[in-house]
Design an enzyme around this catalytic site. Structure first.
Site, PDB file in Angstrom:
ATOM      1  N   GLU A 103       0.833  -1.221   0.000  1.00 59.59           N
ATOM      2  CA  GLU A 103       0.000   0.000   0.000  1.00 59.59           C
ATOM      3  C   GLU A 103       0.868   1.272   0.000  1.00 59.59           C
ATOM      4  O   GLU A 103       0.533   2.278   0.621  1.00 59.59           O
ATOM      5  CB  GLU A 103      -1.025  -0.038   1.126  1.00 59.59           C
TER       6      GLU A 103
HETATM    7  N1  CAA Z   1      -6.300  11.770  -4.184  1.00 60.52           N
HETATM    8  C1  CAA Z   1      -6.774  12.204  -5.366  1.00 60.52           C
HETATM    9  N2  CAA Z   1      -5.999  12.363  -6.447  1.00 60.52           N
HETATM   10  C2  CAA Z   1      -4.694  12.088  -6.330  1.00 60.52           C
HETATM   11  C3  CAA Z   1      -4.121  11.646  -5.122  1.00 60.52           C
HETATM   12  C4  CAA Z   1      -4.989  11.478  -4.022  1.00 60.52           C
HETATM   13  N3  CAA Z   1      -4.550  11.035  -2.849  1.00 60.52           N
HETATM   14  N4  CAA Z   1      -2.807  11.441  -5.317  1.00 60.52           N
HETATM   15  C5  CAA Z   1      -2.542  11.769  -6.598  1.00 60.52           C
HETATM   16  N5  CAA Z   1      -3.688  12.149  -7.197  1.00 60.52           N
HETATM   17  C6  CAA Z   1      -3.873  12.600  -8.571  1.00 60.52           C
HETATM   18  C7  CAA Z   1      -3.056  13.861  -8.859  1.00 60.52           C
HETATM   19  O1  CAA Z   1      -3.756  15.020  -8.492  1.00 60.52           O
HETATM   20  C8  CAA Z   1      -2.862  13.760 -10.363  1.00 60.52           C
HETATM   21  O2  CAA Z   1      -4.026  14.168 -11.029  1.00 60.52           O
HETATM   22  P1  CAA Z   1      -4.061  15.545 -11.924  1.00 60.52           P
HETATM   23  O3  CAA Z   1      -2.888  15.454 -12.878  1.00 60.52           O
HETATM   24  O4  CAA Z   1      -5.398  15.488 -12.572  1.00 60.52           O
HETATM   25  O5  CAA Z   1      -3.906  16.658 -10.933  1.00 60.52           O
HETATM   26  C9  CAA Z   1      -2.757  12.255 -10.579  1.00 60.52           C
HETATM   27  O6  CAA Z   1      -3.368  11.615  -9.469  1.00 60.52           O
HETATM   28  C10 CAA Z   1      -1.336  11.779 -10.719  1.00 60.52           C
HETATM   29  O7  CAA Z   1      -0.678  12.137  -9.538  1.00 60.52           O
HETATM   30  P2  CAA Z   1       0.888  12.379  -9.469  1.00 60.52           P
HETATM   31  O8  CAA Z   1       1.288  13.328 -10.542  1.00 60.52           O
HETATM   32  O9  CAA Z   1       1.193  12.746  -8.064  1.00 60.52           O
HETATM   33  O10 CAA Z   1       1.437  10.949  -9.859  1.00 60.52           O
HETATM   34  P3  CAA Z   1       2.857  10.291  -9.651  1.00 60.52           P
HETATM   35  O11 CAA Z   1       3.179   9.473 -10.833  1.00 60.52           O
HETATM   36  O12 CAA Z   1       3.848  11.306  -9.192  1.00 60.52           O
HETATM   37  O13 CAA Z   1       2.575   9.210  -8.469  1.00 60.52           O
HETATM   38  C11 CAA Z   1       2.364   8.400  -6.260  1.00 60.52           C
HETATM   39  C12 CAA Z   1       2.055   9.527  -7.257  1.00 60.52           C
HETATM   40  C13 CAA Z   1       1.904   8.947  -4.930  1.00 60.52           C
HETATM   41  C14 CAA Z   1       3.840   8.099  -6.196  1.00 60.52           C
HETATM   42  C15 CAA Z   1       1.560   7.134  -6.661  1.00 60.52           C
HETATM   43  O14 CAA Z   1       2.035   6.579  -7.858  1.00 60.52           O
HETATM   44  C16 CAA Z   1       1.569   6.069  -5.584  1.00 60.52           C
HETATM   45  O15 CAA Z   1       0.840   6.195  -4.590  1.00 60.52           O
HETATM   46  N6  CAA Z   1       2.357   4.985  -5.785  1.00 60.52           N
HETATM   47  C17 CAA Z   1       2.302   3.831  -4.860  1.00 60.52           C
HETATM   48  C18 CAA Z   1       1.255   2.847  -5.287  1.00 60.52           C
HETATM   49  C19 CAA Z   1       0.806   1.984  -4.168  1.00 60.52           C
HETATM   50  O16 CAA Z   1       0.552   2.439  -3.069  1.00 60.52           O
HETATM   51  N7  CAA Z   1       0.629   0.714  -4.467  1.00 60.52           N
HETATM   52  C20 CAA Z   1       0.105  -0.204  -3.499  1.00 60.52           C
HETATM   53  C21 CAA Z   1      -0.516  -1.361  -4.191  1.00 60.52           C
HETATM   54  S1  CAA Z   1      -2.041  -1.880  -3.499  1.00 60.52           S
HETATM   55  C22 CAA Z   1      -1.660  -2.965  -2.254  1.00 60.52           C
HETATM   56  O17 CAA Z   1      -0.556  -3.072  -1.810  1.00 60.52           O
HETATM   57  C23 CAA Z   1      -2.831  -3.679  -1.732  1.00 60.52           C
HETATM   58  C24 CAA Z   1      -2.556  -4.976  -1.102  1.00 60.52           C
HETATM   59  O18 CAA Z   1      -2.807  -5.985  -1.693  1.00 60.52           O
HETATM   60  C25 CAA Z   1      -2.127  -5.017   0.321  1.00 60.52           C
END
Ligand code: CAA
Length: 380
Positions: A363
């Site tokens: 996550e």
């Molecule tokens: N709420 C709403 N929108 C959001 C947001 C949030 N919390 N975070 C980002 N966004 C939106 C941004 O506003 C942007 O939209 P706009 O361009 O329209 O403004 C879009 O999403 C892209 O955001 P970023 O430019 O910030 O994207 P990024 O490529 O820099 O990545 C990141 C952001 C936070 C690194 C994201 O890629 C991330 O969270 N990565 C980790 C993924 C993850 O947590 N994976 C877990 C897998 S699930 C799991 O583990 C479940 C399980 O089985 C236990």
């Protein structure tokens, strides 16, 4: 400011503690060893309302708040983090995702069964080449009018083998980047949907982690969640709540390890006295307790933010970052306090130490939480 729990919260915590002690503790070592988790225990958690903790009762949920959710998660995780991740994914990624963003038809068809534990769900974002970099989705969902055709691979999917409902993130329009990503409800048994072998893991070995394969899977258009292109935001918004669940899991692993270490230190004698009377051990206990209480404050703060309707992107990231660090460090200390006994399975702390590591990875890794927090700090 009020740091006390309500009578209702205390009752919920005690119910979860009783369940963990009477139902999860027996067999937890064997389940870890054999990498199994019985359906019977999922059914019992469903009966207690643990599979749809925050879901509105009109969809079969328990209608509790996020504070209750983290209390339950902590108690389950003290004993069995494999059980608690199943609960966390079902509650905060799958049920929450559907309740917050699904259509009424989707809620009636899927959420009502997921919230009672009659069915369980999985959240499918990660891919071989898209773990932290979640916008780089290689899985495609091509729009064919009244349906989509899904192709690709998903990795490390919790509840991957035993779920009935899978929320799958895929790229529909590559030119639109993250705004061309969608989220879909995929059912087990859809043609072309195959479940790969179970992963052989370091920790949370009782949890069911698989690779999934989608080969020309026909997904009806009504199974898309939200407007066209909402899939990445859906994943991000849902994961913010998921991170509260994993933070609470980390808190539970840390406090479970601490409680075992404290008990052991009051029983085990060395140099003529119980080892807790040696400052070397007493100071470890002091540090453990302090760190765990600090983690608890962050976890509760994130849950409170969600319950108040505040933005919780940053508070959930901080809670997960810190609680997972505490889980890792303090479970190592718990093993150290146990000495040689800490290294054998029957004392439970070696399992908690192995289970702790994943809380810094899934996550969103700790490094990803720092991206979220630093962006929030700089944006102000
Ligand atoms: N709420 C709403 N929108 C959001 C947001 C949030 N919390 N975070 C980002 N966004 C939106 C941004 O506003 C942007 O939209 P706009 O361009 O329209 O403004 C879009 O999403 C892209 O955001 P970023 O430019 O910030 O994207 P990024 O490529 O820099 O990545 C990141 C952001 C936070 C690194 C994201 O890629 C991330 O969270 N990565 C980790 C993924 C993850 O947590 N994976 C877990 C897998 S699930 C799991 O583990 C479940 C399980 O089985 C236990």
């Amino acid at each position: 400011m009020d740091f006390s729990l309500t009578e209702e919260h205390l009752m919920i915590r005690d119910a979860a503690r009783d369940f963990a002690q009477t139902e999860l503790l027996p067999g937890v070592i064997e389940r870890d060893d054999k990498q199994t988790f019985p359906q019977e225990l999922v059914r019992k958690m469903g009966e207690l309302g643990f599979m749809g903790i925050m879901v509105d009762p009109k969809y079969g949920g328990s209608g509790m708040d996020t504070i209750s959710y983290v209390l339950i998660m902590e108690e389950l995780s003290k004993i069995d983090a494999s059980a608690s991740v199943m609960v966390s994914v079902n509650n905060s990624l799958v049920c929450y995702g559907l309740e917050a963003y699904g259509t009424e038809e989707q809620k009636q068809k899927y959420l009502t069964k997921l919230a009672t534990g009659e069915q369980i769900g999985a959240f499918c974002l990660s891919e071989p080449e898209a773990g932290s970099d979640a916008t780089s989705q290689a899985t495609t969902a091509i729009d064919k009018g009244d349906h989509y055709i899904l192709n690709g691979t998903k990795n490390w999917i919790t509840n991957g083998g035993r779920s009935d409902v899978y929320l799958v993130i895929a790229q529909t329009d590559r030119e639109k980047g993250h705004r061309g990503i969608n989220a879909f409800i995929v059912e087990k048994g859809m043609e072309g949907f195959d479940i790969g072998p179970k992963e052989d893991k370091l920790g949370i070995r009782g949890s069911d982690t698989h690779t999934l394969q989608f080969n020309d899977v026909k997904v009806p258009k009504e199974n898309r969640i939200g407007e066209d292109g909402f899939g990445f935001k859906f994943a991000m918004k849902t994961l913010s709540g998921g991170r509260i669940g994993i933070a609470a899991q980390a808190l539970g692993i840390a406090s479970g390890a601490y409680e075992l270490a404290l008990k052991y230190s009051k029983e085990r004698k060395a140099f003529g006295t119980e080892i807790c009377n040696h400052q070397a051990i007493a100071f470890k206990l002091a540090d453990m307790y302090t760190e765990i209480e600090a983690a608890r404050m962050l976890v509760m703060r994130a849950a409170w933010d969600k319950d108040q309707g505040n933005n919780y992107d940053m508070s959930s990231a901080m809670a997960k970052l810190y609680a997972s660090k505490v889980a890792m460090e303090q479970s190592v200390e718990a093993v150290q306090i146990h000495g040689g006994n800490g290294f054998v399975k029957e004392y439970h702390v070696e399992r908690l130490m192995r289970d702790a590591k994943i809380t810094q990875i899934y996550e969103g890794t700790s490094e990803i939480q720092k991206i979220v927090i630093s962006r929030g700090v700089i944006k102000g």
